[in-house]
Design a protein around this motif. Structure first.
Motif, PDB file in Angstrom:
ATOM      1  N   PRO A  99      28.534  80.043  39.825  1.00 14.44           N
ATOM      2  CA  PRO A  99      28.738  81.450  40.171  1.00 14.44           C
ATOM      3  C   PRO A  99      27.421  82.136  40.513  1.00 14.44           C
ATOM      4  CG  PRO A  99      28.923  81.118  37.798  1.00 14.44           C
ATOM      5  CD  PRO A  99      28.781  79.769  38.409  1.00 14.44           C
ATOM      6  N   THR A 100      27.521  83.147  41.351  1.00 14.61           N
ATOM      7  CA  THR A 100      26.359  83.953  41.711  1.00 14.61           C
ATOM      8  C   THR A 100      26.698  85.423  41.498  1.00 14.61           C
ATOM      9  OG1 THR A 100      27.045  84.104  44.018  1.00 14.61           O
ATOM     10  CG2 THR A 100      25.547  82.308  43.448  1.00 14.61           C
ATOM     11  N   ALA A 101      25.682  86.263  41.512  1.00 18.64           N
ATOM     12  CA  ALA A 101      25.899  87.689  41.279  1.00 18.64           C
ATOM     13  C   ALA A 101      26.735  88.302  42.397  1.00 18.64           C
ATOM     14  CB  ALA A 101      24.556  88.403  41.160  1.00 18.64           C
ATOM     15  N   ILE A 102      26.462  87.910  43.633  1.00 17.78           N
ATOM     16  CA  ILE A 102      27.210  88.491  44.751  1.00 17.78           C
ATOM     17  C   ILE A 102      28.686  88.095  44.710  1.00 17.78           C
ATOM     18  CG2 ILE A 102      26.698  86.684  46.435  1.00 17.78           C
ATOM     19  CD1 ILE A 102      26.495  90.285  47.382  1.00 17.78           C
ATOM     20  N   MET A 103      28.961  86.841  44.312  1.00 25.15           N
ATOM     21  CA  MET A 103      30.362  86.422  44.169  1.00 25.15           C
ATOM     22  C   MET A 103      31.059  87.215  43.070  1.00 25.15           C
ATOM     23  SD  MET A 103      30.007  82.279  44.639  1.00 25.15           S
ATOM     24  CE  MET A 103      31.243  82.000  43.432  1.00 25.15           C
ATOM     25  N   SER A 104      30.350  87.444  41.967  1.00 25.43           N
ATOM     26  CA  SER A 104      30.933  88.196  40.857  1.00 25.43           C
ATOM     27  C   SER A 104      31.247  89.629  41.269  1.00 25.43           C
ATOM     28  CB  SER A 104      29.983  88.192  39.661  1.00 25.43           C
ATOM     29  OG  SER A 104      29.772  86.893  39.211  1.00 25.43           O
ATOM     30  N   LEU A 105      30.358  90.238  42.030  1.00 25.66           N
ATOM     31  CA  LEU A 105      30.600  91.608  42.495  1.00 25.66           C
ATOM     32  C   LEU A 105      31.781  91.680  43.459  1.00 25.66           C
ATOM     33  CD1 LEU A 105      26.940  92.848  42.961  1.00 25.66           C
ATOM     34  CD2 LEU A 105      28.578  93.575  41.225  1.00 25.66           C
ATOM     35  N   ILE A 106      31.890  90.688  44.337  1.00 27.38           N
ATOM     36  CA  ILE A 106      33.021  90.663  45.279  1.00 27.38           C
ATOM     37  C   ILE A 106      34.335  90.494  44.528  1.00 27.38           C
ATOM     38  CG2 ILE A 106      34.096  89.295  47.113  1.00 27.38           C
ATOM     39  CD1 ILE A 106      31.249  88.812  48.198  1.00 27.38           C
ATOM     40  N   ILE A 107      34.339  89.600  43.535  1.00 26.28           N
ATOM     41  CA  ILE A 107      35.556  89.393  42.744  1.00 26.28           C
ATOM     42  C   ILE A 107      35.899  90.652  41.951  1.00 26.28           C
ATOM     43  CG2 ILE A 107      36.490  88.115  40.765  1.00 26.28           C
ATOM     44  CD1 ILE A 107      35.161  85.633  41.906  1.00 26.28           C
ATOM     45  N   ALA A 108      34.898  91.324  41.387  1.00 24.79           N
ATOM     46  CA  ALA A 108      35.142  92.550  40.631  1.00 24.79           C
ATOM     47  C   ALA A 108      35.757  93.627  41.518  1.00 24.79           C
ATOM     48  CB  ALA A 108      33.848  93.061  40.016  1.00 24.79           C
ATOM     49  N   HIS A 109      35.235  93.746  42.730  1.00 30.65           N
ATOM     50  CA  HIS A 109      35.761  94.765  43.648  1.00 30.65           C
ATOM     51  C   HIS A 109      37.157  94.400  44.145  1.00 30.65           C
ATOM     52  CE1 HIS A 109      35.743  97.961  46.584  1.00 30.65           C
ATOM     53  NE2 HIS A 109      36.069  97.087  47.525  1.00 30.65           N
ATOM     54  N   THR A 110      37.377  93.114  44.434  1.00 36.88           N
ATOM     55  CA  THR A 110      38.658  92.684  44.993  1.00 36.88           C
ATOM     56  C   THR A 110      39.764  92.631  43.938  1.00 36.88           C
ATOM     57  OG1 THR A 110      37.454  91.338  46.588  1.00 36.88           O
ATOM     58  CG2 THR A 110      39.800  90.872  46.324  1.00 36.88           C
ATOM     59  N   CYS A 111      39.470  92.049  42.793  1.00 36.42           N
ATOM     60  CA  CYS A 111      40.509  91.784  41.793  1.00 36.42           C
ATOM     61  C   CYS A 111      40.676  92.914  40.789  1.00 36.42           C
ATOM     62  CB  CYS A 111      40.194  90.494  41.046  1.00 36.42           C
ATOM     63  SG  CYS A 111      40.062  89.069  42.127  1.00 36.42           S
ATOM     64  N   GLN A 112      39.650  93.680  40.514  1.00 41.66           N
ATOM     65  CA  GLN A 112      39.671  94.793  39.567  1.00 41.66           C
ATOM     66  C   GLN A 112      40.276  94.393  38.223  1.00 41.66           C
ATOM     67  OE1 GLN A 112      41.556  97.935  41.730  1.00 41.66           O
ATOM     68  NE2 GLN A 112      39.826  98.174  43.108  1.00 41.66           N
ATOM     69  N   ILE A 144      25.757  80.011  61.177  1.00 42.08           N
ATOM     70  CA  ILE A 144      25.482  81.270  60.490  1.00 42.08           C
ATOM     71  C   ILE A 144      24.061  81.709  60.846  1.00 42.08           C
ATOM     72  CG2 ILE A 144      25.260  82.382  58.234  1.00 42.08           C
ATOM     73  CD1 ILE A 144      27.245  80.320  57.161  1.00 42.08           C
ATOM     74  N   SER A 145      23.912  82.955  61.238  1.00 43.86           N
ATOM     75  CA  SER A 145      22.591  83.436  61.663  1.00 43.86           C
ATOM     76  C   SER A 145      21.625  83.473  60.473  1.00 43.86           C
ATOM     77  CB  SER A 145      22.699  84.823  62.283  1.00 43.86           C
ATOM     78  OG  SER A 145      23.026  85.770  61.295  1.00 43.86           O
ATOM     79  N   LYS A 146      20.351  83.311  60.782  1.00 47.80           N
ATOM     80  CA  LYS A 146      19.324  83.317  59.729  1.00 47.80           C
ATOM     81  C   LYS A 146      19.240  84.677  59.054  1.00 47.80           C
ATOM     82  CE  LYS A 146      16.634  79.662  61.675  1.00 47.80           C
ATOM     83  NZ  LYS A 146      15.925  78.692  60.954  1.00 47.80           N
ATOM     84  N   THR A 147      19.521  85.740  59.794  1.00 43.65           N
ATOM     85  CA  THR A 147      19.486  87.087  59.223  1.00 43.65           C
ATOM     86  C   THR A 147      20.570  87.246  58.159  1.00 43.65           C
ATOM     87  OG1 THR A 147      18.776  87.888  61.388  1.00 43.65           O
ATOM     88  CG2 THR A 147      19.519  89.526  59.808  1.00 43.65           C
ATOM     89  N   LEU A 148      21.778  86.804  58.481  1.00 42.68           N
ATOM     90  CA  LEU A 148      22.877  86.883  57.523  1.00 42.68           C
ATOM     91  C   LEU A 148      22.604  86.007  56.305  1.00 42.68           C
ATOM     92  CD1 LEU A 148      25.784  87.946  56.981  1.00 42.68           C
ATOM     93  CD2 LEU A 148      26.596  85.847  58.035  1.00 42.68           C
ATOM     94  N   LEU A 149      22.099  84.828  56.547  1.00 37.89           N
ATOM     95  CA  LEU A 149      21.804  83.900  55.464  1.00 37.89           C
ATOM     96  C   LEU A 149      20.713  84.444  54.541  1.00 37.89           C
ATOM     97  CD1 LEU A 149      22.750  81.167  54.477  1.00 37.89           C
ATOM     98  CD2 LEU A 149      20.983  80.117  55.841  1.00 37.89           C
ATOM     99  N   SER A 150      19.653  84.993  55.116  1.00 37.38           N
ATOM    100  CA  SER A 150      18.575  85.551  54.286  1.00 37.38           C
ATOM    101  C   SER A 150      19.056  86.790  53.515  1.00 37.38           C
ATOM    102  CB  SER A 150      17.340  85.885  55.114  1.00 37.38           C
ATOM    103  OG  SER A 150      17.642  86.910  56.036  1.00 37.38           O
ATOM    104  N   PHE A 152      22.146  87.201  52.387  1.00 36.76           N
ATOM    105  CA  PHE A 152      22.935  86.684  51.279  1.00 36.76           C
ATOM    106  C   PHE A 152      22.054  86.102  50.191  1.00 36.76           C
ATOM    107  CE2 PHE A 152      25.253  83.296  49.137  1.00 36.76           C
ATOM    108  CZ  PHE A 152      26.356  84.009  48.674  1.00 36.76           C
ATOM    109  N   ILE A 153      21.002  85.401  50.580  1.00 37.35           N
ATOM    110  CA  ILE A 153      20.098  84.800  49.601  1.00 37.35           C
ATOM    111  C   ILE A 153      19.375  85.888  48.789  1.00 37.35           C
ATOM    112  CG2 ILE A 153      17.978  83.441  49.356  1.00 37.35           C
ATOM    113  CD1 ILE A 153      19.004  81.725  51.711  1.00 37.35           C
ATOM    114  N   CYS A 154      18.927  86.936  49.467  1.00 33.65           N
ATOM    115  CA  CYS A 154      18.254  88.024  48.759  1.00 33.65           C
ATOM    116  C   CYS A 154      19.215  88.758  47.840  1.00 33.65           C
ATOM    117  CB  CYS A 154      17.640  88.997  49.754  1.00 33.65           C
ATOM    118  SG  CYS A 154      16.224  88.310  50.622  1.00 33.65           S
ATOM    119  N   ALA A 155      20.461  88.915  48.245  1.00 34.03           N
ATOM    120  CA  ALA A 155      21.447  89.607  47.418  1.00 34.03           C
ATOM    121  C   ALA A 155      21.851  88.773  46.220  1.00 34.03           C
ATOM    122  CB  ALA A 155      22.680  89.957  48.237  1.00 34.03           C
ATOM    123  N   ALA A 156      21.872  87.452  46.382  1.00 35.44           N
ATOM    124  CA  ALA A 156      22.286  86.590  45.274  1.00 35.44           C
ATOM    125  C   ALA A 156      21.174  86.489  44.268  1.00 35.44           C
ATOM    126  CB  ALA A 156      22.647  85.207  45.787  1.00 35.44           C
TER     127      ALA A 156
END
Length: 156
Positions: A99-112, A144-150, A152-156
């Motif tokens: 698990p990563t922080a960004i995945m946890s935040l997405i699940i929290a927002h989606t599943c509540q 996947i573009s390098k901008t999007l990937l970077s 996601f990496i910074c957010a995780a």
């Protein structure tokens, strides 16, 4: 041995055997490196790395489950099986699985906090990953573009 294999010439039987061995190696990459690279010294280092990973992943997974508004045990449920499965089927020794922080935040927002929805989301993402892996579609990650990937990496 099938009837078709009995009728093949000896050279063709050897080629078929090589194909079966290569297929097994491609499905289980651990067979290539486990016995060829493992010595007493590397085994000791691997055990220390495994203990260190366990000590790191337990509090991390508890925090991520709290971040996703799920009970704490579900963080443990999603951290260990992924690492064990990747150890058998994965081909990179430098990847972080879990698990990563960004995945946890997405699940929290989606599943509540809805456990059924969280299970369904996890199951569907696992099916998608299995589909991509079985059909060799990992190269799509190169699109996947390098901008999007970077990002996601910074957010995780």
């Amino acid at each position: 041995m099938s009837d078709r294999e009995l009728l093949l010439p000896i050279d063709e039987k050897e080629k078929l055997k090589d194909v079966k061995i290569n297929t097994t190696r491609s499905w289980f990459p651990i067979k290539d490196w486990l016995f060829s690279r493992t010595t007493k010294d590397t085994l000791k280092k691997d055990i220390i790395a495994g203990i260190t990973l366990s000590l790191l992943i337990i509090p991390q997974s508890l925090v991520y489950s709290n971040l996703a508004n799920l009970p704490a045990e579900y963080g443990l449920y999603c951290s260990f099986p992924g690492a064990l499965i990747y150890a058998l089927f994965g081909s990179s020794d430098m990847i972080n699985v879990g698990p990563t922080a960004i995945m946890s935040l997405i699940i929290a927002h989606t599943c509540q906090g809805d456990l059924t929805l969280a299970f369904s989301l996890s199951f569907m993402s696992g099916i998608i990953q299995l589909f991509l892996g079985l059909f060799g579609l990992g190269y799509l990650c190169n699109l996947i573009s390098k901008t999007l990937l970077s990002g996601f990496i910074c957010a995780a």
